[in-house]
Motif scaffolding. Structure first.
Motif, PDB file in Angstrom:
ATOM      1  N   UNK A  56       0.825  -1.206   0.000  1.00  0.00           N
ATOM      2  CA  UNK A  56       0.000   0.000   0.000  1.00  0.00           C
ATOM      3  C   UNK A  56       0.861   1.259   0.000  1.00  0.00           C
ATOM      4  N   UNK A  57       2.151   1.115   0.235  1.00  0.00           N
ATOM      5  CA  UNK A  57       3.040   2.272   0.264  1.00  0.00           C
ATOM      6  C   UNK A  57       3.733   2.520  -1.079  1.00  0.00           C
ATOM      7  N   UNK A  58       3.287   1.831  -2.134  1.00  0.00           N
ATOM      8  CA  UNK A  58       3.818   2.103  -3.467  1.00  0.00           C
ATOM      9  C   UNK A  58       5.088   1.364  -3.831  1.00  0.00           C
ATOM     10  N   UNK A  59       5.284   0.213  -3.220  1.00  0.00           N
ATOM     11  CA  UNK A  59       6.441  -0.614  -3.553  1.00  0.00           C
ATOM     12  C   UNK A  59       5.946  -1.856  -4.297  1.00  0.00           C
ATOM     13  N   UNK A  60       6.576  -2.159  -5.414  1.00  0.00           N
ATOM     14  CA  UNK A  60       6.249  -3.355  -6.185  1.00  0.00           C
ATOM     15  C   UNK A  60       7.524  -4.165  -6.358  1.00  0.00           C
ATOM     16  N   UNK A  61       7.459  -5.432  -5.982  1.00  0.00           N
ATOM     17  CA  UNK A  61       8.561  -6.358  -6.196  1.00  0.00           C
ATOM     18  C   UNK A  61       8.088  -7.412  -7.177  1.00  0.00           C
ATOM     19  N   UNK A  62       8.970  -7.853  -8.043  1.00  0.00           N
ATOM     20  CA  UNK A  62       8.576  -8.848  -9.044  1.00  0.00           C
ATOM     21  C   UNK A  62       9.753  -9.734  -9.399  1.00  0.00           C
ATOM     22  N   UNK A  63       9.419 -10.908  -9.919  1.00  0.00           N
ATOM     23  CA  UNK A  63      10.419 -11.852 -10.398  1.00  0.00           C
ATOM     24  C   UNK A  63      10.709 -11.493 -11.850  1.00  0.00           C
ATOM     25  N   UNK A  64      11.915 -11.073 -12.128  1.00  0.00           N
ATOM     26  CA  UNK A  64      12.262 -10.633 -13.479  1.00  0.00           C
ATOM     27  C   UNK A  64      12.385 -11.804 -14.441  1.00  0.00           C
ATOM     28  N   UNK A  65      11.835 -11.607 -15.605  1.00  0.00           N
ATOM     29  CA  UNK A  65      12.037 -12.494 -16.751  1.00  0.00           C
ATOM     30  C   UNK A  65      11.919 -11.578 -17.966  1.00  0.00           C
TER      31      UNK A  65
END
Length: 92
Positions: A56-65
Protein backbone atom coordinates in the motif's frame (compact mmCIF):
# COMPACT_ATOMS: atom_id res chain seq x y z
CA UNK A 1 -21.53 -1.49 -8.40
CA UNK A 2 -20.30 -4.84 -9.70
CA UNK A 3 -16.68 -5.93 -9.56
CA UNK A 4 -16.43 -5.54 -13.33
CA UNK A 5 -17.83 -2.01 -13.13
CA UNK A 6 -15.38 -1.14 -10.35
CA UNK A 7 -12.49 -2.45 -12.45
CA UNK A 8 -13.66 -0.48 -15.50
CA UNK A 9 -14.01 2.68 -13.38
CA UNK A 10 -10.47 2.30 -12.03
CA UNK A 11 -8.96 1.60 -15.46
CA UNK A 12 -10.86 4.55 -16.93
CA UNK A 13 -9.33 6.78 -14.26
CA UNK A 14 -5.81 6.10 -15.59
CA UNK A 15 -4.60 8.91 -17.82
CA UNK A 16 -4.75 7.76 -21.49
CA UNK A 17 -1.07 8.59 -21.99
CA UNK A 18 -0.15 6.42 -19.01
CA UNK A 19 -2.38 3.59 -20.30
CA UNK A 20 -0.57 3.69 -23.64
CA UNK A 21 2.79 3.69 -21.85
CA UNK A 22 1.67 0.75 -19.64
CA UNK A 23 0.74 -1.26 -22.73
CA UNK A 24 4.10 -0.62 -24.41
CA UNK A 25 6.46 -0.67 -21.41
CA UNK A 26 4.88 -1.71 -18.09
CA UNK A 27 8.09 -1.38 -16.06
CA UNK A 28 8.94 2.06 -17.46
CA UNK A 29 5.38 3.31 -17.09
CA UNK A 30 5.07 2.12 -13.51
CA UNK A 31 8.39 3.71 -12.60
CA UNK A 32 7.26 7.01 -14.13
CA UNK A 33 4.13 6.99 -11.94
CA UNK A 34 6.30 7.19 -8.84
CA UNK A 35 6.07 3.57 -7.74
CA UNK A 36 9.25 2.05 -6.38
CA UNK A 37 9.98 -1.11 -8.33
CA UNK A 38 12.42 -3.84 -7.39
CA UNK A 39 13.30 -7.33 -8.51
CA UNK A 40 13.16 -10.37 -6.26
CA UNK A 41 16.43 -12.17 -5.83
CA UNK A 42 15.74 -15.31 -7.82
CA UNK A 43 17.31 -17.54 -5.23
CA UNK A 44 15.54 -19.25 -2.31
CA UNK A 45 14.23 -16.09 -0.64
CA UNK A 46 12.20 -15.15 -3.71
CA UNK A 47 10.55 -18.56 -3.87
CA UNK A 48 8.46 -17.71 -0.80
CA UNK A 49 6.28 -15.45 -2.93
CA UNK A 50 4.59 -15.79 -6.26
CA UNK A 51 5.96 -13.72 -9.12
CA UNK A 52 5.04 -10.36 -7.61
CA UNK A 53 4.17 -8.44 -4.49
CA UNK A 54 2.89 -4.90 -3.97
CA UNK A 55 2.38 -2.79 -0.88
CA UNK A 56 0.00 0.00 0.00
CA UNK A 57 3.04 2.27 0.26
CA UNK A 58 3.82 2.10 -3.47
CA UNK A 59 6.44 -0.61 -3.55
CA UNK A 60 6.25 -3.36 -6.18
CA UNK A 61 8.56 -6.36 -6.20
CA UNK A 62 8.58 -8.85 -9.04
CA UNK A 63 10.42 -11.85 -10.40
CA UNK A 64 12.26 -10.63 -13.48
CA UNK A 65 12.04 -12.49 -16.75
CA UNK A 66 12.93 -9.67 -19.15
CA UNK A 67 10.79 -9.18 -22.22
CA UNK A 68 8.40 -11.98 -21.34
CA UNK A 69 4.64 -11.83 -21.28
CA UNK A 70 4.80 -13.33 -17.79
CA UNK A 71 6.87 -10.42 -16.46
CA UNK A 72 4.53 -7.90 -18.09
CA UNK A 73 1.49 -9.68 -16.65
CA UNK A 74 3.03 -9.71 -13.16
CA UNK A 75 3.95 -6.03 -13.29
CA UNK A 76 0.50 -4.99 -14.52
CA UNK A 77 -1.19 -7.28 -12.00
CA UNK A 78 0.75 -5.67 -9.15
CA UNK A 79 0.03 -2.22 -10.58
CA UNK A 80 -3.67 -3.06 -10.41
CA UNK A 81 -3.27 -3.95 -6.74
CA UNK A 82 -1.76 -0.53 -6.05
CA UNK A 83 -4.63 1.17 -7.87
CA UNK A 84 -7.28 -0.74 -5.94
CA UNK A 85 -5.58 -0.23 -2.57
CA UNK A 86 -5.52 3.54 -3.12
CA UNK A 87 -9.16 3.72 -4.30
CA UNK A 88 -11.48 4.42 -1.37
CA UNK A 89 -14.61 3.45 -3.28
CA UNK A 90 -13.15 0.08 -4.26
CA UNK A 91 -12.06 -0.59 -0.71
CA UNK A 92 -15.51 -0.03 0.82
Amino acid sequence: MTLREQAARIVDSIDPKTRTHLAADPLGAMTSTGLRIGEFDQRAEARRFCDGLSTATGIVLYMASPGSRRENFTLLHEYAHTLVSSDIEAMT
